[in-house]
Design a protein around this motif. Structure first.
Motif, PDB file in Angstrom:
ATOM      1  N   ALA A  20     -36.736  43.749  19.796  1.00 20.21           N
ATOM      2  CA  ALA A  20     -36.128  43.960  18.481  1.00 20.21           C
ATOM      3  C   ALA A  20     -35.511  42.666  17.950  1.00 20.21           C
ATOM      4  CB  ALA A  20     -35.075  45.062  18.569  1.00 20.21           C
TER       5      ALA A  20
ATOM      6  N   TYR B 181     -38.308  40.097  17.038  1.00 21.10           N
ATOM      7  CA  TYR B 181     -38.968  40.451  15.779  1.00 21.10           C
ATOM      8  C   TYR B 181     -38.079  40.114  14.586  1.00 21.10           C
ATOM      9  CZ  TYR B 181     -41.155  43.068  12.051  1.00 21.10           C
ATOM     10  OH  TYR B 181     -41.741  43.410  10.854  1.00 21.10           O
ATOM     11  N   PHE B 182     -36.798  40.424  14.694  1.00 19.15           N
ATOM     12  CA  PHE B 182     -35.871  40.165  13.591  1.00 19.15           C
ATOM     13  C   PHE B 182     -35.837  38.681  13.228  1.00 19.15           C
ATOM     14  CE2 PHE B 182     -31.579  39.048  12.151  1.00 19.15           C
ATOM     15  CZ  PHE B 182     -31.498  39.820  11.004  1.00 19.15           C
TER      16      PHE B 182
ATOM     17  N   THR C 277     -37.009  46.667  25.315  1.00 14.51           N
ATOM     18  CA  THR C 277     -36.713  47.128  23.958  1.00 14.51           C
ATOM     19  C   THR C 277     -35.728  46.252  23.187  1.00 14.51           C
ATOM     20  OG1 THR C 277     -37.289  49.419  24.472  1.00 14.51           O
ATOM     21  CG2 THR C 277     -35.784  49.054  22.627  1.00 14.51           C
ATOM     22  N   PRO C 278     -34.520  45.964  23.694  1.00 14.10           N
ATOM     23  CA  PRO C 278     -33.575  45.185  22.876  1.00 14.10           C
ATOM     24  C   PRO C 278     -34.051  43.766  22.604  1.00 14.10           C
ATOM     25  CG  PRO C 278     -32.736  45.453  25.109  1.00 14.10           C
ATOM     26  CD  PRO C 278     -33.931  46.339  24.993  1.00 14.10           C
TER      27      PRO C 278
ATOM     28  N   PRO D 299     -43.156  52.054  17.691  1.00 10.29           N
ATOM     29  CA  PRO D 299     -42.487  50.807  17.277  1.00 10.29           C
ATOM     30  C   PRO D 299     -43.368  49.576  17.326  1.00 10.29           C
ATOM     31  CG  PRO D 299     -41.645  51.564  19.399  1.00 10.29           C
ATOM     32  CD  PRO D 299     -42.466  52.678  18.846  1.00 10.29           C
TER      33      PRO D 299
ATOM     34  N   ALA E  35     -44.200  47.214  13.937  1.00  9.95           N
ATOM     35  CA  ALA E  35     -44.023  45.765  13.878  1.00  9.95           C
ATOM     36  C   ALA E  35     -45.349  45.037  13.723  1.00  9.95           C
ATOM     37  CB  ALA E  35     -43.303  45.285  15.136  1.00  9.95           C
TER      38      ALA E  35
ATOM     39  N   ALA F 268     -37.077  46.376  12.943  1.00 14.73           N
ATOM     40  CA  ALA F 268     -36.554  46.142  14.297  1.00 14.73           C
ATOM     41  C   ALA F 268     -35.828  47.370  14.843  1.00 14.73           C
ATOM     42  CB  ALA F 268     -35.625  44.938  14.302  1.00 14.73           C
ATOM     43  N   LEU F 269     -35.221  48.162  13.975  1.00 11.66           N
ATOM     44  CA  LEU F 269     -34.481  49.357  14.416  1.00 11.66           C
ATOM     45  C   LEU F 269     -35.391  50.426  15.016  1.00 11.66           C
ATOM     46  CD1 LEU F 269     -31.805  49.857  11.602  1.00 11.66           C
ATOM     47  CD2 LEU F 269     -31.400  49.258  13.997  1.00 11.66           C
ATOM     48  N   THR F 270     -36.677  50.388  14.704  1.00 12.67           N
ATOM     49  CA  THR F 270     -37.574  51.419  15.247  1.00 12.67           C
ATOM     50  C   THR F 270     -37.702  51.313  16.764  1.00 12.67           C
ATOM     51  OG1 THR F 270     -39.556  50.037  14.909  1.00 12.67           O
ATOM     52  CG2 THR F 270     -38.892  51.516  13.102  1.00 12.67           C
ATOM     53  N   TYR F 271     -37.493  50.124  17.323  1.00 13.92           N
ATOM     54  CA  TYR F 271     -37.622  49.966  18.779  1.00 13.92           C
ATOM     55  C   TYR F 271     -36.591  50.778  19.547  1.00 13.92           C
ATOM     56  CZ  TYR F 271     -41.363  46.526  18.808  1.00 13.92           C
ATOM     57  OH  TYR F 271     -42.585  45.911  18.690  1.00 13.92           O
TER      58      TYR F 271
END
Length: 486
Positions: A109, A112-113, A105-106, A37, A41, A223-226
């Motif tokens: 994400a 990055y978004f 992790t959250p 991830p 990114a 972002a979902l890859t995290y």
């Protein structure tokens, strides 16, 4: 309890690997997935963030320089802090390193978004992107430091560590390929020759009305890859406590350890050489898309060139691992030189056939430049341990301080390079740029990375290489770093 459907397979590989130093394919694969991830990114950011800030968010080049410099410095400053906190953290039911990865992790994400979100206000957009990029880089550091430190805790066998590193680098390059491909395909409609008409003046603004929406979708996908990859990492990797290690995980104090590591000559040589090499790669990546868009007629080939670079890097990583084992790590470093003449050729002759040849060779050089330092770091750590015989906790110090220095050099290189665009008269969002900007982009894509690579290689080739420990010493070192994967 191990989750289905892996329990019997992972228990079997755990029994096979214990005591032998051998790592199974499944362990290496599980370990490698965790690095995907951040690379997804980072790849999208490296190739497209600067273009997004200049031509979509339309903030001045001087502010873009501040965004890039601030973000890199934030990530660099977070590295020693991450090493310090992780070195002093207590072991939990999930281990000492895994909670850091999962906890970040959250938040990564989300950061990055919103980094690719276009706020409704325009006057403070520079501050918005600087804050979010600094936050993302800092969180990414707290994710990456404990993950990369696991390299020293997989096995005491140096060859198996090199093999695990090759798996990690291959999967990370696959992530790099995924990031640039997915992001690039989604946002390709926002850029290209169709957005500029022949009769437009140099300073006229022409931005696709769908650009904001396309970047918004691309940010959500990446972002979902995290959470996905972190979940797979958690299911496949488990730290086992060592009875000889204190529950707090503290060995040598962080500041004391940092002082010793920066005085270790093999480590100092490695860090200084890759300060220049990694900065050269970052400059090459950051300005490739801008060069193709504004300094040549290659804007319709941007996605193809990016894919060529990354596919070449991914496919050549196993080859470089073989070269590394067969001819040695120092000889493998000469592969980085392949980028030098071709980078100059692209700046001088920006034609389509030349561009794709340059992209292919650049991928080969980037692969070895990314693989080599992570293969050499474990040897440097072992060499240090053989001389000083300190306890656990040094892995995060070595890894975090290495990333700190390389990020700091990248921040300086990107910041100064973007300021040079501002001095040359770059107009944010403009369809066509002045001749001074074109010349500046040619220098940034050719002369700057070439000089940095040559300086870094000269430093790397000087002096002795660190000693690889014998099997007996490896077992002794391994008893002090005996986390296992299950």
């Amino acid at each position: 309890q191990l989750p289905e459907p892996w329990p019997h397979l992972l228990i079997k590989t755990s029994l096979e690997d214990s005591g032998t130093g051998h790592l199974s394919f499944y362990r290496k694969l599980c370990y490698g997935i965790g690095g995907v991830p951040n690379q997804v990114a980072s790849s999208a950011i490296a190739f497209y963030l600067q273009l997004f800030l200049l031509d979509v968010a339309q903030i001045p080049a001087a502010q873009v320089s501040l965004v890039l410099f601030g973000g890199k410095v934030s990530g660099a400053a977070a590295d020693p802090l991450a090493g310090f906190l992780i070195n002093r953290s207590r072991r939990t039911g999930s281990g000492r390193l895994m909670p850091w990865v999962l906890g970040c992790t959250p938040f990564i994400a989300l950061a990055y978004f919103f980094l690719w979100f276009l706020p409704p206000f325009s006057t403070l957009r520079g501050l918005w992107y600087t804050t979010l990029y600094c936050l993302f880089q800092a969180l990414a550091t707290f994710f990456q430091v404990p993950y990369t430190a696991l390299t020293m805790l997989l096995t005491p066998n140096p060859k198996e560590r090199d093999s695990a590193t090759a798996y990690r680098m291959t999967l990370e390059m696959v992530g790099t390929l995924m990031g640039a491909t997915v992001h690039g395909l989604i946002v390709s409609g926002a850029h290209g020759s169709h957005r500029c008409k022949e009769d437009m003046l140099p300073g006229e603004v022409a931005v696709s009305p769908n650009a904001t929406r396309l970047y918004f979708i691309a940010a959500a996908v990446v972002a979902l890859t995290y959470p996905v990859c972190s979940t797979l990492l958690y299911l496949g990797v488990k730290e086992q406590s060592d009875p000889s290690t204190p529950a707090s995980g503290q060995g040598l104090g962080f500041l004391t350890g940092l002082g010793l590591t920066v005085r270790h000559r093999p480590y100092l040589k490695l860090v200084i050489s890759f300060l220049f090499i990694s900065a050269a790669v970052q400059v090459e990546q950051s300005y490739l898309v801008l060069f193709c868009t504004h300094a040549s007629q290659l804007q319709d080939h941007v996605q193809g060139m990016v894919l060529t670079i990354l596919v070449s890097a991914v496919l050549s990583t196993p080859m470089w691992e073989w070269v590394l084992q067969r001819f040695g790590k120092r000889m493998s470093a000469l592969g980085i030189c392949a980028m030098v003449p071709f980078a100059i050729l692209l700046a001088a002759v920006p034609m389509v056939p030349v561009a794709y040849v340059v992209a292919f060779v650049s991928g080969l050089s980037i692969a070895v430049s990314l693989l080599l330092p992570w293969s050499m770091l474990p040897d440097v750590v072992d060499d240090f341990q053989l001389q000083h015989q300190h306890g656990p906790g040094l892995e995060t110090i070595f890894y975090s301080s290495y990333v700190f220095f390389t990020k700091l050099s990248g921040a300086g290189a990107l910041g100064i390079s973007t300021l040079s665009l501002d001095f040359a008269g770059y107009e944010s969002g403009a369809c066509r740029q002045s001749e001074q900007v074109v010349v500046t982009l040619k220098v940034l894509i050719g002369a700057v990375p070439t000089s940095m690579i040559l300086i870094g290689l000269c430093i790397l080739m000087v002096g002795p290489t660190p000693k690889v420990p014998s099997r007996a010493n490896s077992r002794s070192l391994g008893r002090r770093t005996s986390y296992t994967l299950a």
